[in-house]
Write a protein that holds these residues in place. Structure first.
Motif, short mmCIF file in Angstrom:
data_model
loop_
_atom_site.label_atom_id
_atom_site.label_comp_id
_atom_site.label_asym_id
_atom_site.label_seq_id
_atom_site.Cartn_x
_atom_site.Cartn_y
_atom_site.Cartn_z
N HIS A 7 4.06 1.59 -1.05
CA HIS A 7 4.61 1.66 -2.29
C HIS A 7 3.87 2.23 -3.57
O HIS A 7 4.03 3.42 -4.12
CB HIS A 7 5.33 0.12 -2.93
CG HIS A 7 5.85 0.54 -4.12
ND1 HIS A 7 7.27 0.83 -4.45
CD2 HIS A 7 5.35 0.11 -5.26
CE1 HIS A 7 7.38 0.64 -5.55
NE2 HIS A 7 6.63 0.23 -6.14
N ARG A 8 2.75 1.67 -3.42
CA ARG A 8 1.67 1.98 -4.63
C ARG A 8 0.92 3.40 -4.47
O ARG A 8 1.29 4.34 -5.43
CB ARG A 8 0.56 1.14 -4.61
CG ARG A 8 0.80 -0.34 -4.96
CD ARG A 8 1.04 -0.25 -6.61
NE ARG A 8 1.17 -1.68 -7.00
CZ ARG A 8 0.44 -2.56 -7.46
NH1 ARG A 8 -0.86 -2.45 -7.25
NH2 ARG A 8 0.55 -3.81 -7.90
N GLN A 9 0.64 3.93 -3.37
CA GLN A 9 0.33 5.27 -2.90
C GLN A 9 1.23 6.22 -3.04
O GLN A 9 1.06 7.56 -3.63
CB GLN A 9 -0.43 5.40 -1.69
CG GLN A 9 -1.63 4.38 -1.64
CD GLN A 9 -2.70 4.76 -0.56
OE1 GLN A 9 -3.08 5.83 -0.24
NE2 GLN A 9 -3.65 3.85 -0.35
N GLN A 35 0.85 -1.26 0.03
CA GLN A 35 -0.02 -0.01 -0.02
C GLN A 35 0.75 1.28 0.02
O GLN A 35 0.43 2.44 -0.74
CB GLN A 35 -1.11 0.05 1.16
CG GLN A 35 -1.96 0.86 1.10
CD GLN A 35 -2.75 0.90 2.43
OE1 GLN A 35 -2.38 1.77 3.44
NE2 GLN A 35 -3.90 0.47 2.39
N LYS A 79 3.54 5.94 -4.82
CA LYS A 79 4.18 6.19 -6.39
C LYS A 79 3.11 6.98 -7.17
O LYS A 79 3.33 7.84 -7.97
CB LYS A 79 3.97 4.95 -7.18
CG LYS A 79 4.44 4.75 -8.60
CD LYS A 79 4.63 3.13 -9.01
CE LYS A 79 4.89 3.24 -10.52
NZ LYS A 79 5.14 1.92 -11.16
N ARG A 80 1.55 6.91 -6.64
CA ARG A 80 0.74 7.71 -7.29
C ARG A 80 1.04 9.44 -6.76
O ARG A 80 0.30 10.08 -7.51
CB ARG A 80 -0.79 7.49 -6.55
CG ARG A 80 -1.31 6.20 -7.08
CD ARG A 80 -2.71 6.08 -6.93
NE ARG A 80 -3.11 6.46 -5.52
CZ ARG A 80 -4.27 5.82 -4.87
NH1 ARG A 80 -4.86 4.97 -5.58
NH2 ARG A 80 -4.69 6.23 -3.76
N MET A 81 1.58 9.67 -5.89
CA MET A 81 2.02 10.94 -5.46
C MET A 81 3.12 11.41 -6.24
O MET A 81 3.65 12.71 -6.18
CB MET A 81 2.29 11.07 -3.94
CG MET A 81 1.35 10.61 -3.15
SD MET A 81 1.73 10.76 -1.09
CE MET A 81 0.74 9.57 -0.38
N GLY A 82 3.94 10.28 -6.77
CA GLY A 82 5.05 11.00 -7.58
C GLY A 82 6.22 10.95 -6.81
O GLY A 82 7.28 11.39 -7.10
N ILE A 106 -5.87 -0.27 -3.78
CA ILE A 106 -5.20 0.66 -4.39
C ILE A 106 -5.66 1.21 -5.65
O ILE A 106 -6.15 0.73 -6.38
CB ILE A 106 -3.72 -0.04 -4.82
CG1 ILE A 106 -3.09 -0.71 -3.61
CG2 ILE A 106 -2.64 0.90 -5.22
CD1 ILE A 106 -2.85 0.12 -2.22
#
Length: 213
Positions: free
Chosen positions: A163-165, A161, A167-170, A213
């Motif tokens: 890692h994915r979130q 969770q 990544k979504r934030m850049g 995610i």
């Protein structure tokens, strides 16, 4: 200019045999201002062992709520700009390893790092080579956690969770190689049958996080 404060957070469940080695290292890291152990409903002496270190704050949870909830509790209790998350069962951890994880964030190079095992043991090296985002050894700016949802419900799926979130934030974490570090496997802690069952539960908790995610 004053240095940003750093808090080390160690979630622990039945780790009385392993946690002292991790805490001994953390107590020697000059960059760390606060060490918090979240004793997640352990049935052994994990809390007592952690409390034997004078510079360690222990938060005892009556019932086991899972790794994600433990990390959230530790983060909420921390008085720091930068959070270091470490597992309680690490083998081969040294002060330089911790400093290598912290340095890119303290220097402003990145907002997050993730530690990758290398040269410790084949079993743990391969697991992280295949899925480095599942590593529990991380540093991130506290402000980033405000954008992570459901962390307290994620249990062992918390790393996926995060890692994915992120990544979504850049905010892709910078990978830091932790040479000769590994961790105690569940089969070693619990025996082959119970350890395998615990590992399957862990994998299920990770897979269960994917739809969130």
């Amino acid at each position: 200019m004053s240095r940003e404060r750093v808090a080390a957070i160690v979630p622990a469940y039945n780790e009385e045999a392993n946690i002292a080695c991790v805490l001994q290292v953390l107590c020697q890291v000059p960059e760390i201002d606060q060490i918090i152990v979240v004793n997640d409903g352990s049935l052994d002496r994990t809390g007592e062992v952690a409390a034997s270190f004078p510079n360690v704050t222990v938060i005892d949870q009556i019932e086991n709520q899972g790794k994600g909830a433990a990390l959230k509790v530790g983060a909420e209790a921390a008085d720091a700009d930068i959070l270091l998350f470490l597992d309680a069962d690490l083998i081969g951890l040294t002060v330089p390893h911790v400093q290598q994880l912290l340095k890119p964030v303290l220097d402003g190079e990145t907002d997050a790092t993730v530690g990758i095992f290398d040269g410790g043991r084949t079993s743990t090296d391969w697991a992280q080579a295949l899925a480095p985002f599942l590593s529990g050894q991380r540093v991130l700016r506290r402000a980033l956690l405000t954008g992570v949802d459901h962390i307290d419900e994620a249990r062992f799926g918390v790393e996926l969770q995060l890692h994915r979130q992120l990544k979504r934030m850049g905010k892709v974490p910078k990978e830091v190689i932790l040479k000769d570090v590994s961790q105690v496997m569940k089969e070693e802690k619990l025996g082959l049958a119970k350890g395998f069952a615990a590992r399957m539960r862990m994998y299920w908790e990770i897979i269960r996080e994917i739809p969130r995610i």
